[in-house]
Structures are given as structure tokens and as C-alpha cells.
Design an enzyme around this catalytic site. Structure first.
Site, mmCIF file in Angstrom:
data_model
loop_
_atom_site.group_PDB
_atom_site.id
_atom_site.type_symbol
_atom_site.label_atom_id
_atom_site.label_comp_id
_atom_site.label_asym_id
_atom_site.label_seq_id
_atom_site.Cartn_x
_atom_site.Cartn_y
_atom_site.Cartn_z
ATOM 1 N N ASP A 94 54.746 19.975 15.395
ATOM 2 C CA ASP A 94 55.364 20.008 17.014
ATOM 3 C C ASP A 94 56.113 18.736 16.934
ATOM 4 O O ASP A 94 55.334 18.078 17.372
ATOM 5 C CB ASP A 94 54.353 20.278 18.053
ATOM 6 C CG ASP A 94 54.126 22.342 17.888
ATOM 7 O OD1 ASP A 94 54.923 23.014 17.855
ATOM 8 O OD2 ASP A 94 52.928 22.026 17.668
ATOM 9 N N HIS A 144 60.425 23.757 20.706
ATOM 10 C CA HIS A 144 59.665 25.172 21.037
ATOM 11 C C HIS A 144 58.624 24.821 22.288
ATOM 12 O O HIS A 144 57.923 25.950 23.429
ATOM 13 C CB HIS A 144 59.551 26.207 20.979
ATOM 14 C CG HIS A 144 57.996 25.764 19.505
ATOM 15 N ND1 HIS A 144 59.025 25.546 18.676
ATOM 16 C CD2 HIS A 144 57.095 25.706 19.736
ATOM 17 C CE1 HIS A 144 58.156 25.000 17.551
ATOM 18 N NE2 HIS A 144 56.940 25.261 18.252
ATOM 19 N N ASP A 171 56.979 29.758 15.340
ATOM 20 C CA ASP A 171 56.036 29.387 16.567
ATOM 21 C C ASP A 171 57.088 29.818 17.986
ATOM 22 O O ASP A 171 55.759 29.954 18.407
ATOM 23 C CB ASP A 171 55.512 28.127 16.980
ATOM 24 C CG ASP A 171 54.655 27.947 17.443
ATOM 25 O OD1 ASP A 171 53.912 28.714 17.914
ATOM 26 O OD2 ASP A 171 54.129 26.906 18.053
ATOM 27 N N HIS A 220 53.027 23.238 10.796
ATOM 28 C CA HIS A 220 53.460 23.643 11.674
ATOM 29 C C HIS A 220 53.211 22.575 12.453
ATOM 30 O O HIS A 220 52.627 22.351 12.872
ATOM 31 C CB HIS A 220 53.220 24.775 12.052
ATOM 32 C CG HIS A 220 53.545 25.173 13.607
ATOM 33 N ND1 HIS A 220 55.588 25.016 13.524
ATOM 34 C CD2 HIS A 220 53.759 24.850 14.451
ATOM 35 C CE1 HIS A 220 56.128 25.009 14.382
ATOM 36 N NE2 HIS A 220 55.234 25.003 15.018
#
Ligand SMILES: *[C@@H]1O[C@H](CO)[C@@H](O)[C@H](O)[C@H]1NC(C)=O
Ligand SMILES: *[C@@H]1O[C@H](CO)[C@@H](O)[C@H](O)[C@H]1NC(C)=O
Ligand SMILES: *[C@@H]1O[C@H](CO)[C@@H](O)[C@H](O)[C@H]1NC(C)=O
Length: 943
Positions: A43, A390, A157, A41
Site C-alpha cells: 500500500d 485504495h 485489494d 501487496h
């Protein structure tokens, strides 16, 4: 046997995407299929910038995963954030890319999610969601063909999930949707009811459901089974493999008992994992081999992907539960409601919305004028795409990272100048002057209008209908003279700028000019402005008899203050507050009070209010001031009541001639910070009426469909009253309303905010400044310094409608489009308007006629293979007796810049074919239809 069959499928299809080549599952009901989802994951910015993450971490993930997948064809990896993946592809060479392409074509690497980022779902507007998904898809498709068209939506997320996102994902042809974060009480109940996986119906119109899986816990591996460079879990070797396998099997069986099939999904990965992919795969290989070799485990452990897992579930005869509502508000604990980020970093949120409108104008110009501005457009698309992340638009990145986003976004927005100038060049036989945007006109600053006595303002209308509106221009002279595209004089209104000390700057214009504009559908029109006289004098117009000085209201006359237009009149009380509104059509008069208030932020060390979390210290608000200083300005274009509420809160309440909305133009900040032990403050505006709300109000989902909210109640699980205010806050991307049988108050917002309504009072949180980190990783207080370090100042608008419920949608639906796509002004110094008019087009219409009131041209963009076009029906079913009807559009002879040669209908993401090939389409309520058009552009001389 199954595997051979699949290989045959691969051969027959001449391709082998991961979902065509899943590792074999056992159909024996006594065997548990354990699907290992290897993922990372990543970001695109949060604690460090997107560049820093790429340089320090992400590049090594793709480098090492590539090597590890090549070692063993049973291994799988699912890769999500296309923005990072493209960065890697663009920084490596063609042979590296070819190796990755081979892995995708062999089904070992699966593109999941597929967006440029994993967008936020509470604060991202649907236009931005569609755009950022389309951007990612475009690149995946060009690299991987059909195997690059993701089947699994991957939103692991984001802090709560939007029903509209589920709808959009289904319309894009995604077959499953995956995420981790849901309300802790919801999760407990879903575990008990074996309901973590279900069918989610995305809206009440198309009713297309998407199979949805919410994870057992977060998106990491089971405890003690993390195997990356940063993990310290015991590695698996021949000596401990039996013990470690049993430990693993126990954990898996505990999870599996909460699921309906003999399949269970394990997310084997975490934030920025697989930087040392070797370690992950070596350890997992050992578990797989040992457990599968020992039938006593009753397990078939395999490398899998989200699409393969979904296939395996589909192959079972399971009956699933269903869901109609959404996953807001998200809470991770009884005092941890993630409802603060609905509003966090309001200036950034406003900038993102504006950039989105600019991007969509830029796209339109590339199509209308056949521009070769691919690089400029790509820069703008990537910038707008990036900030939908996000931890971007949500306002939950660190301050330095936010500055980095803002710089990139500013660069993206500036690309529109390139496209505008290229479009103007195409509509000119000479050399037109260079246009610039005045991006600080919201602070009454504009370079061109300050430096030149005479200039052109070309105003663009991105809306597919004729627009009659007003453009507010920062103006530096007391006398104005304005001509339209034909040279005819235009009556303008010039007013002294409202003095707002927190916004004062050396370059602020002393006056503002309201130019009434009439704009063709998807068109532009040029106005010529010149100014004279010495600043400091009362303003007047050279070409009109009327002057409109401001009037400062004395307390004795305050309760007689009112302003009006054709639609409404507003009355103010002796303290300067709005007190009532009269509907001019029906003659009815209703109480309507508006005031600013604030919650003090909780500083409770276990759970303070912060970037993510809204936790008020008390459930009651404090007032900013009891008495307001008021000034009234009345003219032919606008009437304004200007309010100074306190020295950090100002507002202009404005009525425009011919427009139904009441505009509340608020300026908040710097929010005061005490020298010691500062107390966080979360500022709201509250509209109070006599509407009998009965515990109900309505908010939008991602700016599109509207959902009913019930005070102190959630549709699918028991509400617990641990945070009475924060637990009733919902995301408002662009609208919120409350109503009873006779009245409806609707508020349209120009950026995402949190809000709620009860007992006839509707509130929206405008700004917040909190002095404690809220313990969810950002490790920084939400204390924005603003330009001068004293605290951020934000300006924004609400458009408020007060009407009967029945006609409300017919106004708020189109107005929401108008507020998003307000006319965009570009400025250029022009000494000789006559010469300009002779050489350059001063009026343009992209469409030959207005689209119907219920249809919007959502996308028009030049692409390498033609034009991407989307049409949307902007109403929901049953909102309006006529506008909620289906709308039929024939677009064969609609555009002025090109003629259509052929049509291929696409799914919403633009990456998959649909069946339609016609230029006539019928749109049902809430429907979006997407087309690829091959066109022949108009010859340059014809523009
Ligand atoms: C591509 O890059 C790899 C790794 O840096 C290198 O080994 C290889 O020789 C390069 N290939 C080409 C064609 O430049
Ligand atoms: C004005 O707009 C700019 C550009 O979008 C933005 O950066 C700035 O924060 C805005 N100013 C205020 C006071 O909101
Ligand atoms: C999609 O449609 C285009 C245009 O009609 C066609 O060229 C292409 O082959 C189609 N793709 C697929 C996968 O069917």
C-alpha cells in the site's frame, strides 16, 4: 519439450517476457497444475505514510527478491505498485536496475497491474484511473520496453470492483483481471458454481470482455504456508517435508475442486511480504521439488505469474460464465457493508477531484505552449496518481497519513502555477507578472485579491468547447470595476458574502464578485479587476447602474420566496425549504423538496460504522431542523436563496443566468460530538419528488457509464435484507438519477459520495463522523478534527436537473464535464492593464473550433516523443437520438499551438500500439481513442 519451444519463441521475438517464458504446465487432465504467484501487496500509504512504508519495508522487498531470483531461473516474482518500484529504482544505482531489467527480459519478473498505485474502484474518477495507469505504464515501458507492458490487471485489494474499470483494463489491452474482495454471498455462490473465473463484459457499447479471476479467498497464501520475516509458520525441512507437502496438497485440492480446469492459482504473498525473500523461496523450493518428484500427488507445482496462469487457462477448452454488472456493494459479512468509504473524508475527496482538473489543465498547457516543464508535470502526476490508491481517495488511511497525502497533493496542484506562468511568458513579449492560484476561494479567501487594489484574473477553460459561465471571486471592496481582455467594461454582480460561522477566518472576503466569462475552447481569457471603497459598505458596481443588496426574508413573506432563470423557477415554503420547481419551457410544476438529515452510526461492538463500513444504528433518519433561516439575493448573473439550517449546516441554492442546473452549494460541519459517549452521525441530503421510482435508480461507474440499480436486489445472487439501507448504497463518482415516464431527477456531484433512491426520494451522503474503529485494520475512528480541532467543515456542490427523461442525457452528459472542469482562475497583481495588454496575450484558444457536443478532448499532454492525445465520446448508446450517434473528428487542423506531422494510434494506456495512423477518427458511443502525435510546435513569436 514445451519449455524448449518457448525458448525458441523468446529467440525468435528477440525478447522473453514472462508470458513468453512460462514454466511448463502439464496437459494431463489428471495432473493438477499449481501456479505459485509470488507477490507482495504494498500500500502506498495507509497506517503509516508512503515514505515510511518505503523506508521501513518496501526497499528490502526489491533488494532481497532481486538476489533470490538471480539464484534460480525457475523462480518468478510479480511486482505491482509502480510508484514504489520507481522509488526503489531511483534510490539504487544503474547496475542494480540493470540486474532487474535482466530479470524482466528473462521472464522471471513480471510487471502486473502497472499503475502508479492499485487505484480504488468506487471513488476514483475514470480520468484519474486512466492517468495513474498511464503514469505507471510510461515508466515501465521506458525501463523494460514491451516486457514492461502489463498483461494482467491486478486489483487484489480494492473494496468492490467497477464495471468501468473492467472496460478500461480491456481497452488498455490487458488480457486478465484479478482481485480478492467480492460480496461474501457472491463468493459462496461462485465457489459452488465453479464460477470464480469468468468473462466480464465491461460495457454495453464496445462489449469487450476481460477474463476475470476472483480469488478463492483473500490474496494471502493458504493457512500455515506463509514464509516471510513476519510469519511464524513451520518451516519446511527434510524431516517434515513429507507431512508438510501432504498438508499443502490437501489444501490445494480443496480449492481446486471449485475451479473448472486442472490449474489452480495460489497467491503466495501478502501485505509487504518478501522483505526476507530468501525464506519464502527456500521453503517453496522444497515443496516444489518434493511434490513434483512424487507422482502420487498428481500435481505439478510451479512458480508462475498471473499472465502465465491466464495462458494456461486459455490453452484449455473451458467454457466460462459471464458477467455484465459490477461488484458493488461489497460486503464481508451480514452487517459489514463497505459503503461508508464512498463518502469518508469528503474534503479530501473534493480536493482530489479539483487536483485532477488542475493536472489536466497543466498537461494541456505543456502541449499548447510546448513547455519544458517535465519536472513540474511529473510532480503533479505523481501526486494525483498517489492519492488514487485504495486507501487514499477512499478515505480509509489514518489521519496523519491523510495529512501527508494532502500535503503532497497541494504541492502537485501548485505545479500548475509554474505551468501557467510559463505559458503566460510564452504569450508575452515582456515580463508578465507572476500568477498564483487562489486555492481557498471555496472559503472566500484570496491573497492577491485581498492585497492588491488592481489585478488580472486569467481564466482557463480546459474544455474543448466554448464555455459561457461565471467565475466567483473573493472580493474585499464594496465597489468593483471589471474590464475584459480588450479593456471593455464587464457587468459584474457583487454580493455580500454569505456569513457561515464555521468557515469564518481572518482573511475571509466580505464580498463575492460574479464575473460572467466567455472562454474559447481549451483557451484562456484575462479580465482586469479593481476594487475601491471601504469594506462594510453595501456593494455596488462602478460601471453599472445596478446594485444587488441581499434581502433577509421575514417569516410572513417566506412562502412567497422564489428565484428563477430562463430554465426554471424555484418556490420555497413557509419553513424556508425548497418546495417546488417549475420548468419554464414546458410550464410544468413539480414538487421538489430538499432537506438535510442524518443517520446515527451504529456503535455495535461487533461491527460499528467506521471509515470503511456504513452501518446505521436505525434504518431511519433524524432531521437537522424544521425551520430554516432564509436570505435571498437576486442579480443579473445569479439568484440565490441562502439557508442556515442549523449552526453546522448551511446551503446556497443558486440559479445562474443561462444555465440549466440548480446548484446546491452545501457547507456541513463541524458535525457535533457529544462530550461523553459521542454518537456518530452520517449526514445526507435528500431530494424528494413524486417520481414513481418502482424500485429503480441509476448510478455511474467510475464517472462514466451508468448502471441500473434495483432496490433490495442484486443481479447475480440473492439479496439478503441484513442491512436494509447500507446494502442499497452505491458509489456515486459523479452522477445518480431516478426517473419515471414523465420526469427525471439527476444529481451531478463534484466529488465521490455514497447514495441511493427509493419511493421518489434520492439521497447522497455528504459527510460522516464516526467515533469507533470498524475493525478492518485502520485502527482509528473516522473523527476528522478540521482546522481548529472542533471537527471538519466541508463545502461542496450538487448540480441538479429536473426534466423529462428523454432530453436529460443531452444536459447531464456535457454538464458533468463542465462540473469537473470548471473554469480555473489565476490571479496576478497588475497596476497597469493597458501595458499588460500591449505586451501579453489576453485571449487564447487552444483549438481552432469547438469539438462536437458529444466529444471531449480527454487528454492532451506533451511527452518526450510528441503529444499524447485522447478523444472520448461522452454519451452512451441510446441515450439521445442525435448525440448518441457516432462522431467523426478530423483533428489535422484543430490545434493552434502545433501542427501534426504524424499519427500513431495507441491502446488506452498509451503503452501499446494500435493500428490507426489517420487524423480522422470516428468515435462510437463511450469510445475513447488514444493517439501519439509527432508535431512541430509553433514558433514562440507566434503565440
Ligand atoms: C551499486 O550499488 C551496489 C549495492 O549498494 C554496490 O554493490 C555496487 O558497487 C554499486 N554499483 C555501482 C556501479 O555504483
Ligand atoms: C477548500 O478547498 C481546499 C483546497 O482544495 C480544501 O483543502 C478545503 O478543505 C476546502 N474547504 C472546504 C470547507 O471544503
Ligand atoms: C509503435 O509505433 C511507433 C510509431 O509508429 C513505432 O516507432 C514503434 O516501433 C511501434 N512499436 C511497436 C512495438 O510496434
Amino acid at each position: 519439450m514445451r519449455r524448449l519451444g518457448l525458448l525458441a519463441v523468446c529467440l525468435a521475438l528477440a525478447r522473453c517476457c514472462s508470458w513468453d517464458n512460462c514454466n511448463p504446465v502439464s496437459t494431463d487432465p489428471n495432473v493438477l497444475n499449481v501456479h505459485l504467484i509470488c507477490h507482495s501487496h504494498d500500500d502506498l500509504g495507509w497506517l503509516i505514510t508512503v515514505d515510511q512504508y518505503y523506508e521501513r519495508e518496501v526497499q528490502y522487498i526489491y533488494d532481497t527478491v532481486l538476489q533470490e531470483l538471480e539464484k534460480d531461473s525457475t523462480r518468478r516474482f510479480s511486482f505491482a505498485e509502480t510508484g514504489f518500484f520507481m522509488r526503489w529504482v531511483e534510490s539504487r544505482n544503474s547496475s542494480i536496475l540493470a540486474r532487474w531489467q535482466k530479470l524482466v527480459a528473462a521472464g522471471q519478473a513480471e510487471a502486473i497491474g502497472g499503475g502508479w498505485v492499485q487505484n480504488d474502484e468506487a471513488t476514483a474518477h475514470y480520468v484519474d484511473i486512466i492517468d495513474q495507469m498511464t503514469l505507471g505504464y510510461e515508466h515501465l515501458k521506458s525501463l523494460f520496453g514491451e516486457c514492461g507492458a502489463p498483461q494482467a490487471a491486478w486489483q487484489i485489494d480494492p473494496f468492490g470492483h467497477s464495471r468501468e474499470f473492467a472496460n478500461l483494463a480491456a481497452q488498455m489491452g490487458m488480457t486478465s483481471l484479478w482481485f480478492a474482495r467480492i460480496h461474501y454471498l457472491d463468493r459462496t455462490q461462485r465457489r459452488t458454481q465453479k464460477n470464480l473465473e469468468f468473462n466480464w463484459v465491461g460495457n454495453d457499447e464496445q462489449k469487450k470482455s476481460i477474463f476475470t479471476g476472483s480469488f478463492y479467498s483473500h490474496y494471502g497464501p493458504p493457512d500455515n504456508f506463509c514464509f516471510d520475516s513476519g510469519c511464524n509458520d513451520e518451516e519446511i525441512n527434510d524431516g517434515n517435508v513429507d507431512r508438510r507437502s501432504r498438508q499443502f496438497a490437501d489444501e490445494v485440492k480443496a480449492q481446486a475442486s471449485h475451479y473448472r480446469t486442472n490449474n489452480v492459482l495460489l497467491t503466495m504473498g501478502n501485505d509487504f511480504n518478501y522483505q526476507q525473500a530468501n525464506k519464502w523461496y527456500r521453503n517453496l523450493d522444497k515443496l516444489v521439488a518434493y511434490i513434483n518428484a512424487n507422482p502420487s500427488f498428481g500435481m505439478n507445482v510451479q512458480y508462475s505469474t498471473p499472465a502465465c496462469y491466464a495462458n494456461a487457462l486459455q490453452a484449455t477448452p473451458t467454457i466460462w460464465g459471464s458477467k455484465q454488472d459490477d461488484f458493488f456493494p461489497y460486503a464481508s459479512g451480514d452487517h459489514s457493508f463497505w459503503t461508508g468509504y464512498f463518502t469518508s473524508r469528503p474534503a479530501f475527496k473534493g480536493m482530489i477531484r479539483q487536483a485532477s482538473s488542475y493536472l489536466n489543465l497543466g498537461k494541456q498547457l505543456t502541449a499548447h505552449f510546448n513547455l519544458n516543464d517535465d519536472a513540474a508535470l511529473e510532480t503533479a502526476k505523481r501526486a494525483s496518481g498517489l492519492v488514487q490508491h485504495h486507501d487514499g481517495v477512499s478515505g480509509t488511511a489514518k489521519q496523519v497519513v491523510t495529512y501527508d497525502y494532502q500535503q503532497r497533493l497541494d504541492k502537485g496542484v501548485r505545479q500548475l502555477e509554474t505551468m501557467i506562468n510559463d505559458a503566460v511568458k510564452k504569450s508575452s513579449t515582456g515580463t508578465p507578472p507572476t500568477y498564483t492560484l487562489c486555492l481557498l476561494s471555496n472559503e472566500t479567501v484570496c491573497d492577491v485579491s485581498q492585497k492588491s487594489g488592481s489585478y488580472a484574473v486569467t481564466i482557463f477553460n480546459p474544455i474543448s468547447r466554448t464555455v459561457s459561465s461565471f467565475v466567483r471571486v473573493p472580493f474585499y471592496h464594496p465597489i468593483a470595476s471589471v474590464a475584459d481582455d480588450t479593456g471593455a467594461a464587464v457587468k459584474v454582480q457583487i454580493v455580500p458574502t454569505f456569513s457561515i460561522p464555521p468557515l469564518s477566518s481572518a482573511n475571509i472576503a466580505p464580498y463575492e464578485l460574479y464575473i460572467p466569462v466567455l472562454l474559447d475552447p481549451a483557451g484562456f481569457r484575462t479580465y482586469f479587476v479593481s476594487g475601491s471603497g471601504v469594506s462594510g459598505r453595501p456593494p455596488k458596481q462602478s460601471n453599472a447602474e445596478l446594485a444587488y443588496p441581499e434581502k433577509v426574508i421575514q417569516p410572513s413573506e417566506a412562502d412567497t420566496v422564489s428565484i428563477e432563470n430562463d430554465y426554471v423557477s424555484l418556490q420555497f415554503d413557509a419553513n424556508g425549504y425548497l418546495s417546488s420547481v417549475q420548468n419554464k419551457k414546458s410550464g410544468t410544476r413539480r414538487n421538489l423538496k430538499q432537506e438535510f438529515l442524518y443517520y446515527e452510526s451504529s456503535a455495535n461492538s461487533a461491527q460499528p460504522s467506521g471509515a470503511y463500513i456504513f452501518r446505521p444504528a436505525a434504518q431511519t433518519t433524524k432531521t437537522l431542523s424544521t425551520s430554516i433561516t432564509t436570505t435571498v439575493v437576486k442579480g443579473a448573473s445569479v439568484q440565490e436563496v441562502r439557508q442556515k439550517v442549523t449552526d453546522w449546516a448551511y446551503q446556497t441554492i443558486r440559479l445562474y443566468t443561462g444555465q440549466p442546473q440548480i446548484e446546491f452549494d452545501w457547507v456541513i460541519g463541524p458535525i457535533p460530538k457529544e462530550n461523553s459517549n459521542p454518537i456518530g452521525k452520517e449526514i445526507i441530503t435528500r431530494y424528494t419528488t413524486d417520481i414513481k421510482t418502482n424500485g429503480l435508480f441509476w448510478t455511474d461507474a467510475s464517472g462514466r457509464q451508468v448502471l441500473q440499480r434495483t432496490w433490495d436486489s442484486y443481479p447475480q445472487f440473492q439479496y439478503e435484507d441484513t442491512e436494509p439501507i447500507a446494502g442499497n448504497y452505491y458509489p456515486v463518482v459523479n452522477r445518480i438519477y431516478m426517473k419515471d415516464n414523465t420526469n427525471q431527477l439527476t444529481v451531478l456531484t463534484d466529488r465521490a459520495q455514497g447514495g441511493m433512491a427509493r419511493n421518489g426520494a434520492l439521497e447522497l451522503m455528504l459527510h460522516r463522523r464516526c467515533f469507533h474503529d470498524d475493525h478492518f485494520g485502520v485502527d482509528e475512528a473516522l473523527d476528522e478534527p478540521g482546522k481548529d480541532g472542533k471537527g471538519l467543515v466541508v463545502r461542496g456542490q450538487h448540480w441538479v436537473l429536473f426534466d423529462e427523461p428523454a432530453p436529460s442525457a443531452s444536459t447531464h452528459r456535457p454538464l458533468a464535464v463542465n462540473l469537473f472542469h470548471r473554469p480555473i482562475a489565476a490571479y496576478a497583481t497588475v497596476a497597469d492593464p493597458v501595458a499588460y495588454r500591449q505586451a501579453t496575450k489576453t485571449k487564447f484558444a487552444g483549438l481552432k473550433r469547438d469539438l462536437p457536443a458529444n466529444v471531449n478532448l480527454l487528454t492532451l499532454e506533451k511527452r518526450s516523443d510528441g503529444i499524447l492525445m485522447r478523444l472520448e465520446h461522452i454519451f452512451q448508446a441510446n441515450e439521445d437520438p442525435s448525440l448518441s450517434q457516432p462522431a467523426t473528428i478530423d483533428f489535422s487542423n484543430l490545434f493552434t499551438g502545433f501542427t501534426i506531422q504524424s499519427v500513431q494510434e495507441l491502446m488506452l494506456g498509451g503503452n501499446k500500439n494500435s493500428t490507426g495512423k489517420s487524423t480522422t477518427v470516428t468515435l462510437n458511443p463511450q469510445e475513447i481513442r488514444t493517439f501519439s502525435l509527432t508535431v512541430s510546435p509553433m514558433a514562440p513569436k507566434d503565440y
